[in-house]
Write an enzyme that holds these catalytic residues in place. Sequence first.
Site, short mmCIF file in Angstrom:
data_model
loop_
_atom_site.label_atom_id
_atom_site.label_comp_id
_atom_site.label_asym_id
_atom_site.label_seq_id
_atom_site.Cartn_x
_atom_site.Cartn_y
_atom_site.Cartn_z
N ASN A 1 -1.82 0.01 7.28
CA ASN A 1 -1.26 -1.33 7.60
C ASN A 1 -0.43 -1.94 6.49
O ASN A 1 -0.30 -3.16 6.39
CB ASN A 1 -2.39 -2.27 8.06
CG ASN A 1 -3.45 -2.45 6.99
OD1 ASN A 1 -3.35 -1.89 5.90
ND2 ASN A 1 -4.48 -3.22 7.29
N LYS B 1 0.83 -1.20 0.00
CA LYS B 1 0.00 0.00 0.00
C LYS B 1 0.88 1.27 0.00
O LYS B 1 2.10 1.18 0.25
CB LYS B 1 -0.91 -0.04 1.22
CG LYS B 1 -1.95 -1.18 1.18
CD LYS B 1 -2.82 -1.13 2.43
CE LYS B 1 -3.94 -2.14 2.38
NZ LYS B 1 -4.82 -2.06 3.57
N HIS C 1 -1.78 -5.32 1.40
CA HIS C 1 -3.06 -5.99 1.15
C HIS C 1 -2.81 -7.40 0.64
O HIS C 1 -1.87 -7.63 -0.11
CB HIS C 1 -3.86 -5.22 0.09
CG HIS C 1 -5.00 -6.02 -0.46
ND1 HIS C 1 -6.23 -6.07 0.15
CD2 HIS C 1 -5.08 -6.87 -1.54
CE1 HIS C 1 -7.03 -6.89 -0.53
NE2 HIS C 1 -6.35 -7.38 -1.56
N GLU D 1 -9.51 -10.12 -7.94
CA GLU D 1 -8.49 -9.07 -7.85
C GLU D 1 -7.41 -9.22 -8.92
O GLU D 1 -6.95 -8.24 -9.51
CB GLU D 1 -7.88 -9.07 -6.44
CG GLU D 1 -8.90 -8.60 -5.40
CD GLU D 1 -8.45 -8.70 -3.95
OE1 GLU D 1 -9.22 -8.28 -3.06
OE2 GLU D 1 -7.34 -9.18 -3.67
N TYR E 1 -12.16 -3.10 -3.77
CA TYR E 1 -12.85 -3.50 -2.54
C TYR E 1 -14.32 -3.80 -2.85
O TYR E 1 -14.91 -3.13 -3.71
CB TYR E 1 -12.71 -2.40 -1.47
CG TYR E 1 -11.32 -2.35 -0.87
CD1 TYR E 1 -10.85 -3.39 -0.06
CD2 TYR E 1 -10.46 -1.28 -1.13
CE1 TYR E 1 -9.57 -3.36 0.49
CE2 TYR E 1 -9.17 -1.25 -0.58
CZ TYR E 1 -8.74 -2.28 0.22
OH TYR E 1 -7.47 -2.26 0.76
P1 GDP Z 1 -7.72 -6.93 5.32
O1 GDP Z 1 -8.26 -7.95 4.35
O2 GDP Z 1 -6.93 -7.58 6.42
O3 GDP Z 1 -6.94 -5.81 4.64
O4 GDP Z 1 -8.96 -6.25 6.07
P2 GDP Z 1 -10.37 -5.75 5.51
O5 GDP Z 1 -10.66 -6.32 4.17
O6 GDP Z 1 -11.37 -6.01 6.60
O7 GDP Z 1 -10.19 -4.16 5.46
C1 GDP Z 1 -9.62 -3.49 4.36
C2 GDP Z 1 -8.77 -2.36 4.87
O8 GDP Z 1 -9.58 -1.39 5.54
C3 GDP Z 1 -7.73 -2.74 5.93
O9 GDP Z 1 -6.57 -3.35 5.42
C4 GDP Z 1 -7.45 -1.40 6.58
O10 GDP Z 1 -6.57 -0.61 5.79
C5 GDP Z 1 -8.84 -0.74 6.57
N1 GDP Z 1 -9.54 -1.00 7.84
C6 GDP Z 1 -10.02 -2.20 8.25
N2 GDP Z 1 -10.61 -2.09 9.43
C7 GDP Z 1 -10.54 -0.80 9.79
C8 GDP Z 1 -11.00 -0.06 10.92
O11 GDP Z 1 -11.58 -0.62 11.85
N3 GDP Z 1 -10.76 1.28 10.95
C9 GDP Z 1 -10.11 1.91 9.95
N4 GDP Z 1 -9.92 3.22 10.04
N5 GDP Z 1 -9.63 1.24 8.88
C10 GDP Z 1 -9.85 -0.09 8.78
MG MG Z 2 -9.79 -7.79 3.02
#
Ligand code: GDP
Ligand code: MG
Length: 217
Positions: free
Chosen positions: A177, A30, A180, A191, A70
């Site tokens: 973080n 990222k 991805h 994707e 997404y």
């Molecule tokens: P991943 O698959 O582990 O990346 O997690 P997700 O698909 O649930 O979320 C996509 C992205 O959204 C994450 O990698 C974070 O950058 C962001 N994100 C996820 N959860 C949170 C949250 O609780 N708060 C905020 N601000 N960002 C989040």
């Molecule tokens: Mg995810």
Amino acid sequence: MAKNTTKDYDAELNKTIFDIKHQRTFCMIKPDGVMRGLIGEIIRRIEKAGLKVVAMKMLTPDEDLIKKHYPTSDEKWIARLGNKSKSGLDGLSLDVKDTFGTDDDTELGQSVLSGLIEYMQSGPVVAMVVEGIQAIEMVRKLAGATLPFKAEMGTIRGDFSVDSPVVANVEGRSIHNLFHASENVKEAESEINLWFKGEIICDYSLGNDDIMYCKHY
Ligand code: GDP
Ligand code: MG
């Protein structure tokens, strides 16, 4: 091992083994990972695990690409985003509604999503297709948990990031973080198709392959 199988069964089995060895996943460094100079470190971890990068490119994604990347119309996924945020309040004497403005998972998820769309366009990313045995699960394991403060040490997110959804949400931004990785086969296929449609996915052998996957003794 004694075998009592038909030719058809053996052919099917060989195909399945081939598919397992060549499982592909999509992953991406990222903007914060790129800007922190972690491209080499992250790719090193993928390669050290024995996985193979079979396609790679650097670009600054636009809003349209991120909205396709997404699952922005999947209400369950949006509610899950909102729900993950709440776990950041564990152990704090803060009220969900007072802190985030809502305690509704979907509403919270929508606000996290808009921060995420903005963050992912904030600079160049490195998009990759990675191949190998159980590549999807392996790369998720290398990535670590979504929320950096929960990601285990030894993972990319655990070793190099520190962030919390409370701080990020109150500041109106996405969690930073670094990395991805596709979560499952369906996500990986869509994707890869989105980011590398019509592009060449390379086919080559690693020197490791013989030792890792062949009975050479
Ligand atoms: P991943 O698959 O582990 O990346 O997690 P997700 O698909 O649930 O979320 C996509 C992205 O959204 C994450 O990698 C974070 O950058 C962001 N994100 C996820 N959860 C949170 C949250 O609780 N708060 C905020 N601000 N960002 C989040
Ligand atoms: Mg995810």
